[in-house]
Design a protein around this motif. Structure first.
Motif, mmCIF file in Angstrom:
data_model
loop_
_atom_site.group_PDB
_atom_site.id
_atom_site.type_symbol
_atom_site.label_atom_id
_atom_site.label_comp_id
_atom_site.label_asym_id
_atom_site.label_seq_id
_atom_site.Cartn_x
_atom_site.Cartn_y
_atom_site.Cartn_z
ATOM 1 N N ARG A 164 20.745 4.675 13.130
ATOM 2 C CA ARG A 164 19.623 3.757 12.932
ATOM 3 C C ARG A 164 19.930 2.781 11.790
ATOM 4 N N ALA A 165 20.538 3.286 10.725
ATOM 5 C CA ALA A 165 20.868 2.428 9.589
ATOM 6 C C ALA A 165 21.936 1.400 9.955
ATOM 7 N N LEU A 166 22.851 1.765 10.848
ATOM 8 C CA LEU A 166 23.884 0.824 11.280
ATOM 9 C C LEU A 166 23.291 -0.370 12.014
ATOM 10 N N ARG B 257 15.971 1.324 1.533
ATOM 11 C CA ARG B 257 15.615 0.310 2.528
ATOM 12 C C ARG B 257 15.288 0.928 3.882
ATOM 13 N N MET B 258 15.946 2.036 4.196
ATOM 14 C CA MET B 258 15.764 2.660 5.509
ATOM 15 C C MET B 258 14.688 3.732 5.519
ATOM 16 N N ARG B 259 13.936 3.841 4.443
ATOM 17 C CA ARG B 259 12.888 4.861 4.410
ATOM 18 C C ARG B 259 11.873 4.601 5.533
ATOM 19 N N ARG C 41 16.963 -3.774 8.433
ATOM 20 C CA ARG C 41 16.773 -3.372 7.037
ATOM 21 C C ARG C 41 18.025 -2.708 6.482
ATOM 22 N N GLY C 42 18.907 -2.252 7.394
ATOM 23 C CA GLY C 42 20.115 -1.562 6.988
ATOM 24 C C GLY C 42 21.322 -2.466 7.050
ATOM 25 N N GLY D 64 0.820 -1.199 0.000
ATOM 26 C CA GLY D 64 0.000 0.000 0.000
ATOM 27 C C GLY D 64 0.847 1.239 0.000
ATOM 28 N N SER D 65 2.121 1.099 -0.237
ATOM 29 C CA SER D 65 2.989 2.268 -0.237
ATOM 30 C C SER D 65 4.245 1.977 -1.026
ATOM 31 N N LEU D 66 5.087 2.970 -1.109
ATOM 32 C CA LEU D 66 6.353 2.821 -1.820
ATOM 33 C C LEU D 66 7.257 1.804 -1.147
ATOM 34 N N GLN D 67 7.007 1.492 0.124
ATOM 35 C CA GLN D 67 7.832 0.523 0.831
ATOM 36 C C GLN D 67 7.801 -0.841 0.149
ATOM 37 N N ALA D 68 6.742 -1.126 -0.563
ATOM 38 C CA ALA D 68 6.638 -2.428 -1.220
ATOM 39 C C ALA D 68 7.682 -2.601 -2.302
#
Length: 466
Positions: free
Chosen positions: A193-195, A35-37, A199-200, A20-24
């Motif tokens: 957060r990405a570290l 990936r970290m959005r 997902r990161g 339902g969003s760009l995350q898909a």
């Protein structure tokens, strides 16, 4: 509608299972920044004014309101992310239109697709238009029916001032939300957060403090750029079978040497001080050196522009009356264009102000006038200069004109209108008695101020009857 989303100018997740969003659209090999959005508004870093309880954006997401929004802010501040959050958290379909390659046909097709979905299944569509300022007037006009009839929820993003780049009908039908550049602390939070996030980099690497500071400085408030640099640095560390990203690895990965510069500490103040003093001292080469150091260290270009505007009056003044115009134009260019292109505008202004003739007569004049005021030299405004437009002033003026000794008329008839005099200058008292002989402005003979000096001395002699 067959084949609508085969066009590279359009991107939709409406047909992806369970999305339902760009995350898909994210996958294991997607860039780290993708990936970290953030998936929810609470995961968004920075922009506290947009995330606050009761804010228009939170109402749009949590209240499922169908209002169109225009997001205005620098790159990497979360405009695309916000569009994806609006879509994902409200279970709306997501369609992205590229302002670079799409035409009126594609815009209308996207709106028709959203309208058909709304009629058929009741599901609303978020239509995301990135860089909407690149659309022509006709292309922006094509968005109006969908926005006005709420066939789609438009989320349009721009890095340029929308009051110049977006048509008025679209502005009036959209809620304008302004995004700020991320602070260094915000970027640090994004990097850390990405570290750690699965997902990161999922804890596979440690980041030295010096390397972290280097990446944050280079990011310049752009979260996407910070994550891109972090991904490159992690790749360089992995190539060396290292689990720690140190400063040398970070420098190698992004091909940029670390500039020792603390935007909150001594380097910040020392470099800007040296920059201003170099411009004041007319050394354009030295000024450009310090300007480049600030650029490379990620200094806020608006801060540099503000200092140039101040200098234009403080150190140049009427020796070159165009200096202030040049500095203000550069400041406006920073707002309209942003970095990195605005570095050219700031460099041009720096050179122009450095080679301009210098005068601090304006600074000395206002300082001297302020000193007298602070010392209590504040006399009565001469009667003939007082306002004569308020009710009752005519009565006082008439009383004064027949010689009333008890009242000084307001705006008396003996005021001399300058335009009726030769050369447009009247011999007349303007200053209060207490500073009648004060000479605050003392122009120099440098640059264009030499002509000003000659004219001002003639004017002062006429005005004061000398």
């Amino acid at each position: 509608m067959e084949g609508l989303f085969d066009d590279a100018s359009l991107r939709s997740d409406a047909d992806l299972p369970g999305s339902g969003s760009l995350q898909a659209n994210t996958h294991a090999s997607a860039p780290l920044a993708v990936r970290m959005r953030p998936r929810t508004l609470d995961e968004l870093v920075g922009q506290p004014q947009l995330r606050a309880e009761g804010s228009p954006l939170r109402q749009l997401i949590e209240g499922r309101q169908s209002m169109s929004v225009l997001l205005w802010g620098p790159p990497g501040t979360g405009k695309t992310t916000i569009a994806a959050i609006v879509s994902g958290q409200t279970d709306r379909a997501f369609v992205e239109v590229s302002a670079v390659s799409a035409g009126v046909k594609e815009v209308r097709a996207a709106i028709d697709h959203g309208r058909a979905d709304l009629t058929r299944s009741g599901r609303e569509t978020v239509l995301f238009v990135d860089e909407v300022h690149r659309f022509s007037k006709a292309q922006q006009d094509a968005l109006l029916p969908g926005v006005e009839n709420r066939w789609v929820t438009l989320v349009a993003a721009t890095t340029e001032n929308p009051f110049f780049s977006v048509i008025s009908p679209l502005l009036s039908r959209s809620l304008l939300l302004q995004l700020d550049s991320l602070t260094d602390d915000d970027v640090v939070e994004v990097v850390d957060r990405a570290l750690a996030d699965e997902r990161g980099l999922d804890g596979a690497f440690q980041l030295d403090d010096e390397a972290r500071d280097h990446l944050v400085r280079l990011a310049g408030g752009d979260a996407r750029r910070a994550l891109t640099y972090l991904e490159a640095a992690a790749g360089a560390a992995a190539a060396k079978d290292a689990s720690t990203i140190d400063l040398a690895t970070a420098e190698t990965a992004v091909d940029r040497a670390a500039v020792r510069y603390d935007r909150q500490g001594d380097q910040h103040y020392d470099v800007i001080s040296a920059f201003i003093k170099s411009v004041r001292g007319s050394d354009a080469d030295a000024a450009l050196h310090y300007l480049a150091r600030m650029f490379e260290a990620g200094e806020d270009p608006r801060f540099i522009a503000r200092r140039l505007v101040i200098l234009a009056s403080e150190d140049i003044g009427l020796a070159d009356p165009t200096a202030l115009t040049t500095a203000v134009a550069a400041a406006q260019a920073v707002q309209l264009i942003g970095m990195p292109e605005a570095r050219l505008n700031l460099a041009q202004a720096t050179i122009a102000l450095a080679v301009a003739p210098k005068s601090n007569a304006v600074t000395a004049a206002i300082n001297a006038a302020s000193a007298d005021v602070r010392a209590g030299k504040i006399g009565q405004v001469p009667p003939h200069l007082r306002d004569a437009h308020y009710p009752g002033s005519k009565t006082l003026r008439d009383a004064s004109s027949v010689g009333s000794s008890g009242t000084e008329g307001q705006g008396r008839v003996d005021y001399i209108y300058s335009h009726d005099e030769p050369f447009g200058i009247a011999e007349q008292q303007y200053a209060p008695d207490v500073v009648l002989d004060a000479e605050y402005y003392r122009p120099t003979s440098l640059g264009a101020e030499a002509a000003v000096k000659e004219r001002w001395e003639r004017i002062r002699r006429i005005v004061r009857g000398r």
